[in-house]
Design a protein around this motif. Sequence first.
Motif, PDB file in Angstrom:
ATOM      1  N   ALA A  63       0.854  -1.193   0.000  1.00  0.00           N
ATOM      2  CA  ALA A  63       0.000   0.000   0.000  1.00  0.00           C
ATOM      3  C   ALA A  63       0.886   1.239   0.000  1.00  0.00           C
ATOM      4  CB  ALA A  63      -0.913   0.021   1.230  1.00  0.00           C
ATOM      5  N   TYR A  65       1.336   4.936   1.923  1.00  0.00           N
ATOM      6  CA  TYR A  65       1.005   5.633   3.167  1.00  0.00           C
ATOM      7  C   TYR A  65       1.395   7.096   3.010  1.00  0.00           C
ATOM      8  CZ  TYR A  65       0.302   0.981   5.014  1.00  0.00           C
ATOM      9  OH  TYR A  65      -0.162  -0.294   5.211  1.00  0.00           O
ATOM     10  N   ASP A 123      -0.992  -4.155   8.816  1.00  0.00           N
ATOM     11  CA  ASP A 123      -1.542  -4.297   7.462  1.00  0.00           C
ATOM     12  C   ASP A 123      -0.803  -5.380   6.680  1.00  0.00           C
ATOM     13  OD1 ASP A 123      -3.216  -2.216   8.117  1.00  0.00           O
ATOM     14  OD2 ASP A 123      -2.125  -0.709   6.953  1.00  0.00           O
ATOM     15  N   ARG A 127      -2.270  -8.906   5.201  1.00  0.00           N
ATOM     16  CA  ARG A 127      -2.158  -9.246   3.780  1.00  0.00           C
ATOM     17  C   ARG A 127      -1.640 -10.679   3.620  1.00  0.00           C
ATOM     18  NH1 ARG A 127      -0.797  -6.774  -1.146  1.00  0.00           N
ATOM     19  NH2 ARG A 127      -2.279  -5.170  -0.522  1.00  0.00           N
TER      20      ARG A 127
END
Length: 214
Positions: A63, A65, A123, A127
């Motif tokens: 991801a 950030y 996170d 995942r």
Amino acid sequence: MFTLRGSSLSVLLVRRGEEPFQGMSALPGGFVHADESADVAARRELAEETGLDSFPGHLEQLATYSEPGRDPRMRVVSVVFVAFAPNLPEPSAGSDAADAYWMPVEDASREPLAFDHAQILADALERVRSKLEYTTLSTHFVETPFSIRDLQTVYEAVWDVTWDRANFRRKVLGTRGFVEPVEGVADAASTGGRRAQLYRPGNATTLHPPIPRP
């Protein structure tokens, strides 16, 4: 970066050698050079942290950030990658870190981490946990050839569960393309007292049916 250390899922951390957050644990990383993409930078960082010329495991983007104030020095946008492989070596600290070390995920989740790295770790762990339900990526945590018990150790470490061996074996062997048998048997000392069939990854990339978390 995740690996198995014994039967424990561990994450690579560094101890910051300078401010901000000097002395605190953090996830390793670095800035993207002007002449490279984020993917190239991630692989360069992997090589620097592991000492390996070619990373043997799985790497994917997690991801981006970008919350304002996540770095007190300046506005920083981070593109985060998650990587995992079996038997990764002892790490070497980069120029801006005082130390680098593997830490069991359960301990790292309770450790005060610099910046927003606690959220990033949570996170990344989610995942990996979720992808083990519907993909064959668990095979990236073990060296080929492997036993069903080796694969079960991965699931139990990543998901923090204990599974009945017979039930787990049925799930794996009942999923087409998950694993393929190879010649030879595992040493009895590594499989709980009996010799076991060895396997390699099959040609599937997704699991049908998936293996849901207990």
